[in-house]
Design an enzyme around this catalytic site. Structure first.
Site, PDB file in Angstrom:
ATOM      1  N   HIS A  52     -18.714  26.345  49.837  1.00 44.82           N
ATOM      2  CA  HIS A  52     -17.449  24.951  49.173  1.00 44.82           C
ATOM      3  C   HIS A  52     -17.816  22.803  48.670  1.00 44.82           C
ATOM      4  O   HIS A  52     -17.550  22.993  48.048  1.00 44.82           O
ATOM      5  CB  HIS A  52     -16.267  25.146  48.969  1.00 44.82           C
ATOM      6  CG  HIS A  52     -15.842  26.475  48.525  1.00 44.82           C
ATOM      7  ND1 HIS A  52     -15.875  27.775  49.917  1.00 44.82           N
ATOM      8  CD2 HIS A  52     -15.320  26.648  47.696  1.00 44.82           C
ATOM      9  CE1 HIS A  52     -15.399  28.778  48.767  1.00 44.82           C
ATOM     10  NE2 HIS A  52     -15.683  28.334  47.886  1.00 44.82           N
ATOM     11  N   GLU A  77     -14.813  40.198  42.535  1.00 42.68           N
ATOM     12  CA  GLU A  77     -15.476  39.233  43.601  1.00 42.68           C
ATOM     13  C   GLU A  77     -15.938  40.437  44.435  1.00 42.68           C
ATOM     14  O   GLU A  77     -16.805  40.000  45.203  1.00 42.68           O
ATOM     15  CB  GLU A  77     -15.193  38.228  44.172  1.00 42.68           C
ATOM     16  CG  GLU A  77     -13.727  37.917  44.552  1.00 42.68           C
ATOM     17  CD  GLU A  77     -12.928  36.238  44.179  1.00 42.68           C
ATOM     18  OE1 GLU A  77     -14.673  35.589  44.901  1.00 42.68           O
ATOM     19  OE2 GLU A  77     -12.468  36.495  45.048  1.00 42.68           O
ATOM     20  N   ASP A 123     -18.887  34.922  45.610  1.00 41.30           N
ATOM     21  CA  ASP A 123     -18.399  36.431  46.505  1.00 41.30           C
ATOM     22  C   ASP A 123     -19.223  37.238  46.089  1.00 41.30           C
ATOM     23  O   ASP A 123     -19.354  38.351  46.850  1.00 41.30           O
ATOM     24  CB  ASP A 123     -16.963  36.426  46.561  1.00 41.30           C
ATOM     25  CG  ASP A 123     -16.100  35.357  47.502  1.00 41.30           C
ATOM     26  OD1 ASP A 123     -17.481  35.511  48.754  1.00 41.30           O
ATOM     27  OD2 ASP A 123     -15.647  34.844  46.769  1.00 41.30           O
ATOM     28  N   CYS A 176     -16.174  32.550  36.853  1.00 41.84           N
ATOM     29  CA  CYS A 176     -16.251  31.470  36.785  1.00 41.84           C
ATOM     30  C   CYS A 176     -17.052  31.169  38.523  1.00 41.84           C
ATOM     31  O   CYS A 176     -16.987  30.084  39.014  1.00 41.84           O
ATOM     32  CB  CYS A 176     -14.595  31.513  37.416  1.00 41.84           C
ATOM     33  SG  CYS A 176     -13.922  32.031  38.735  1.00 41.84           S
TER      34      CYS A 176
HETATM   35  C1  PEP Z   1     -16.678  33.042  43.395  1.00 38.84           C
HETATM   36  O1  PEP Z   1     -16.510  33.512  44.747  1.00 38.84           O
HETATM   37  O2  PEP Z   1     -17.497  33.283  42.905  1.00 38.84           O
HETATM   38  C2  PEP Z   1     -15.743  32.285  43.395  1.00 38.84           C
HETATM   39  C3  PEP Z   1     -15.198  31.592  42.325  1.00 38.84           C
HETATM   40  O3  PEP Z   1     -14.891  31.773  44.187  1.00 38.84           O
HETATM   41  P1  PEP Z   1     -15.167  31.348  45.835  1.00 38.84           P
HETATM   42  O4  PEP Z   1     -16.411  30.976  45.178  1.00 38.84           O
HETATM   43  O5  PEP Z   1     -13.861  29.651  45.420  1.00 38.84           O
HETATM   44  O6  PEP Z   1     -14.873  31.899  46.404  1.00 38.84           O
HETATM   45 MG    MG Z   2     -14.599  33.447  45.488  1.00 38.22          MG
END
Ligand code: PEP
Ligand code: MG
Length: 550
Positions: free
Chosen positions: A186, A429, A453, A500
């Site tokens: 993140h 995911e 994920d 995403c």
């Molecule tokens: C993902 O897992 O691809 C996602 C967009 O969510 P995060 O990265 O916040 O887990």
């Molecule tokens: Mg995720």
């Protein structure tokens, strides 16, 4: 010059002095007690400096990231000036403790008292008291203030929490180098959306305080940090940086254009955001909507559960800013690598496989419904879609729908306006969700594939473990098959599907996604125009889908 290599997080060039950031956990050095009055005066002086620092952090954060993110520093200021805390410090000094020792003892005593309380708000304050105490002790013992920058800086550290990076003045934080880290962690996602040239996994670079203040150049387009820079190097990299910026400027020709291939296949290019303020970058980069607003960041910046009203204001602001463009807000994805102290989540042996997002909601429906109420109320101010992460089966979807129906019924009964056309989507995911996408598609309005994920779960590979980067293969054919299954299943039932995860901005995978007629891809704002350009150069009749999956 000396070069060290890592993996690119965000492409760009930075020029600045190195600041090595290391957590300094050493105890305050032993000093001799100098007398009650002297020690108390030392405490008062240090506290004044701490309060001034908090004021400065509040003002800078408010200016760059908005009031909601700045609030934490205002709370810390109130706590640092608390008269009971001052009395406690005075009491410890009277027992012949130095100011440093007295502050540590008082902070421990207050934190201990707070953590015993049942009220989750008060419990959560205990971590704040320790942090404030640490700030005052660091000033008393002359330790370096880790977060105040005075010159253009390239920050070097092993790894960083995504919330820590926010403590730095963005106008002086020119580059970031992590010796560990991971491109899909993140902090990396945050660095990208903040457009900070950055690299991770620069494992050879010594984390040595002797580097502090040395001039360096970061060329994250090549994943390199350069030390022992000569005037010649400076000139060479200045030219490269200029060329890089010119290329970026040329992309402006794509502003206002549709994201469409040569043969007419259209895709929506949306953006990922973590706060309402991030919408400014989305609009500046001509994003066509928001593919994921990671709402857990609204929680992460608070020291207690954000109220319905507070959340309503944040979501309303994002919706209004986007002026009728779709805003997909993801319900909080707390847990795993995003821990919020006041949630008091249990320690887990395998947090990534643990108590996270919708799994917490299932146990705490009231907390979930508080967020849903804020979301539905905000829906009256723009085009909202709600998305729930980490879904694995239909019963979780049913639970979400039941909560949504209850919230809507209550709002209707109280004549509180909300939009009637809010779409409900889920993130795909977890691998079983992709495998069962044909079943799940019948119960929701849309999917968004979370490849960060999905990759970690499909490959049984922790996304934040730097030792596993060779295993964390986002191009694995198995993963491509899961993506194809998800897109095909959504389309079979007439549902939209987006992506995403970070893979959505990867030029290597883009042709595959576009040839599968993905409806939307969502990425960090700085990547919108280059992705639109890449789409405009594709011809789906010439893309070999099989080559990605076989
Ligand atoms: C993902 O897992 O691809 C996602 C967009 O969510 P995060 O990265 O916040 O887990
Ligand atoms: Mg995720």
């Amino acid at each position: 010059m000396t070069k060290y290599s890592g993996k690119t997080i965000f492409e760009g060039f930075a020029n600045g002095e190195i600041r090595v950031l290391q957590e300094d956990n050493t105890e305050a050095p032993a000093r001799k007690f100098s007398g009650v009055d002297q020690e108390f005066t030392r405490f008062l002086g240090a506290r004044e400096k701490e309060l001034a620092k908090l004021d400065e952090l509040y003002a800078k954060t408010k200016a760059s990231l908005g009031e909601d993110k700045a609030k934490l520093f205002a709370t810390h200021k109130i706590m640092a000036s608390d008269p009971d805390f001052e009395d406690s410090v005075k009491g410890f000094i009277a027992k012949e403790n130095t100011a440093e020792q007295a502050v540590q003892l008082a902070a421990k005593q207050f934190a201990g008292m707070l953590s015993q309380l049942d009220d989750p708000y008060m419990k959560a304050r205990s971590a704040d008291v320790i942090e404030i105490g640490k700030g005052v002790v660091d000033i008393l013992s002359g330790k370096q203030d880790n977060y105040t920058l005075t010159v253009p800086t390239i920050l070097v550290c092993e790894d960083l929490e995504s919330s820590t990076i926010m403590k730095f003045d963005k106008s002086l934080l020119k580059g970031l180098v992590l010796t560990k880290g991971n491109p899909t962690a993140h902090v990396s996602i945050f660095a990208r959306s903040s457009e900070i040239p950055s690299i991770c996994m620069a494992s050879e670079l010594p984390l040595d305080k002797a580097l502090n203040g040395k001039k360096a150049i970061l060329d994250s387009t090549k994943g390199e940090i350069i030390l022992d820079v000569t005037a010649e190097d400076e000139a060479k990299y200045a030219t490269l940086a200029k060329e890089h910026n010119e290329k970026k400027d040329a992309l402006k020709a794509f502003v206002g254009k549709p994201s469409v291939t040569k043969d007419g296949v259209k895709t929506k290019v949306y953006c990922n955001i973590a706060s309402a303020a991030d919408t400014a970058a989305v609009l500046a980069n001509d994003g066509e909507g928001i593919g994921v607003f990671r709402s857990e960041y609204v929680y992460l910046k608070q020291t207690n559960y954000p109220t319905e009203d507070f959340q309503f204001e944040v979501y309303k602001k994002a919706l209004e800013a986007m002026q009728g463009k779709e805003v997909i807000i993801r319900t909080f994805d707390i847990g795993a690598d995003k821990k919020v102290p006041y949630f008091n989540l249990p320690a887990e042996a395998n947090p990534a496989l643990g108590y996270r997002s919708v799994r917490i909601c299932l146990d705490k429906p009231d907390m979930f419904k508080t967020q849903l109420r804020a979301l539905y109320r905000a829906s009256a101010f723009g085009k909202l879609s709600i998305m729930v992460p980490m879904i694995t089966n239909v019963s979780e979807i049913d639970f979400c729908k039941k909560c949504m129906d209850e919230v809507k019924a209550d709002l209707a009964a109280k004549k509180i306006p909300y939009a009637k056309d809010v779409k409900f989507g889920i993130m795909i995911e977890v691998p079983v969700a992709a495998v069962c996408a044909d079943e799940l598609a019948q119960h929701v309005d849309f999917f968004s594939i979370g490849t960060n994920d999905l990759t970690q779960y499909a490959l049984a590979c922790d996304r934040v473990n730097p030792n596993l980067t060779k295993v964390y293969d986002p191009y694995h054919k198995g993963l491509m098959r899961l993506i194809k299954m998800t897109i095909d299943a959504a389309h079979k039932y007439g549902k939209e599907v987006g992506m995403c995860g970070e893979l959505a901005r990867d030029p290597k995978v883009l042709p595959f996604l576009i040839a599968l007629h993905i409806d939307e891809i969502s990425l960090s704002a700085p990547y919108v125009l280059q992705t639109r350009k890449a789409i405009s150069e594709l011809d789906t009749t010439k893309i070999n889908i099989e080559s990605y999956i076989k």
